[in-house]
Design a protein around this motif. Structure first.
Motif, mmCIF file in Angstrom:
data_model
loop_
_atom_site.group_PDB
_atom_site.id
_atom_site.type_symbol
_atom_site.label_atom_id
_atom_site.label_comp_id
_atom_site.label_asym_id
_atom_site.label_seq_id
_atom_site.Cartn_x
_atom_site.Cartn_y
_atom_site.Cartn_z
ATOM 1 N N GLU A 126 -4.714 -37.601 -32.522
ATOM 2 C CA GLU A 126 -3.410 -37.599 -33.194
ATOM 3 C C GLU A 126 -2.233 -37.702 -32.240
ATOM 4 O O GLU A 126 -1.094 -37.753 -32.692
ATOM 5 C CB GLU A 126 -3.280 -36.347 -34.051
ATOM 6 C CG GLU A 126 -4.271 -36.333 -35.200
ATOM 7 C CD GLU A 126 -4.151 -35.105 -36.083
ATOM 8 O OE1 GLU A 126 -3.395 -34.172 -35.734
ATOM 9 O OE2 GLU A 126 -4.816 -35.082 -37.125
ATOM 10 N N SER A 127 -2.489 -37.748 -30.921
ATOM 11 C CA SER A 127 -1.376 -37.819 -29.973
ATOM 12 C C SER A 127 -1.807 -38.546 -28.703
ATOM 13 O O SER A 127 -2.997 -38.668 -28.408
ATOM 14 C CB SER A 127 -0.905 -36.409 -29.610
ATOM 15 O OG SER A 127 -1.885 -35.756 -28.817
ATOM 16 N N ALA A 128 -0.809 -38.981 -27.948
ATOM 17 C CA ALA A 128 -1.084 -39.635 -26.663
ATOM 18 C C ALA A 128 -1.744 -38.654 -25.698
ATOM 19 O O ALA A 128 -2.602 -39.043 -24.902
ATOM 20 C CB ALA A 128 0.217 -40.178 -26.065
ATOM 21 N N GLU A 129 -1.381 -37.379 -25.781
ATOM 22 C CA GLU A 129 -1.973 -36.363 -24.908
ATOM 23 C C GLU A 129 -3.467 -36.209 -25.186
ATOM 24 O O GLU A 129 -4.275 -36.118 -24.255
ATOM 25 C CB GLU A 129 -1.254 -35.021 -25.080
ATOM 26 C CG GLU A 129 0.176 -35.017 -24.596
ATOM 27 C CD GLU A 129 1.151 -35.679 -25.571
ATOM 28 O OE1 GLU A 129 0.859 -35.770 -26.792
ATOM 29 O OE2 GLU A 129 2.218 -36.129 -25.111
ATOM 30 N N GLU A 130 -3.833 -36.148 -26.460
ATOM 31 C CA GLU A 130 -5.255 -36.051 -26.810
ATOM 32 C C GLU A 130 -6.005 -37.294 -26.360
ATOM 33 O O GLU A 130 -7.147 -37.199 -25.903
ATOM 34 C CB GLU A 130 -5.434 -35.865 -28.321
ATOM 35 C CG GLU A 130 -5.141 -34.486 -28.823
ATOM 36 C CD GLU A 130 -5.456 -34.328 -30.308
ATOM 37 O OE1 GLU A 130 -5.795 -33.201 -30.701
ATOM 38 O OE2 GLU A 130 -5.370 -35.313 -31.068
#
Length: 150
Positions: free
Chosen positions: A67-71
């Motif tokens: 769900e995110s660029a970090e993940e």
């Protein structure tokens, strides 16, 4: 939070939509002439089906949707540590969605994608070609799975 992704190739899209809608007790969140997708919360899965030249019958590939660029960065790190060739596809359009993707195959040749979806697309899209990634169910013109090389 991550979500398991399963993509299945089907012969009869309408019959499969009826079957899976009954099985999941939910209608697809996306329906096109050659594709349908359920974004389920219980179990937490992105389940997609496609017909025509997009996939051979059966499980085409599996994946992890984030769900995110970090993940995505976290999961990409795991791919690189898995000691297998990784295809970093980057920004792409696939399955009527705009996403950032990478691909890997497990020791048995089952293809896995990792991706972060950033929006919808009016086009089904096309997939990358990488001979090292092998899935016996990936159609030669499959959008989402890397194409099988000779």
């Amino acid at each position: 939070m991550k979500r398991l992704h399963v993509h299945v190739g089907v012969d009869d899209l309408d019959a499969s939509i009826r079957f899976y809608s009954t099985l999941f007790a939910a209608e697809p969140s996306v329906t096109r002439s050659d594709y349908a997708k359920w974004m389920l919360e219980d179990p937490r899965v992105n389940f997609a089906i496609s017909s025509g030249g997009h996939a051979a019958r059966g499980i085409e590939h599996l994946g992890i949707q984030v769900e995110s660029a970090e993940e995505l960065t976290e999961v990409y790190g795991r791919l690189k540590a898995a000691d297998a060739p990784v295809l970093e596809e980057g920004a792409t359009t696939c399955c009527y969605a705009r996403s950032e993707k990478s691909w890997i195959a497990d020791p048995q040749g089952v293809v896995w994608e990792t991706f972060h979806t950033m929006g919808e697309s009016v086009d089904y899209g096309q997939g990358p070609a990488l001979a090292q990634l092998v899935s016996v169910n990936a159609a030669p013109s499959a959008c989402c799975a890397p194409q099988i090389g000779d």
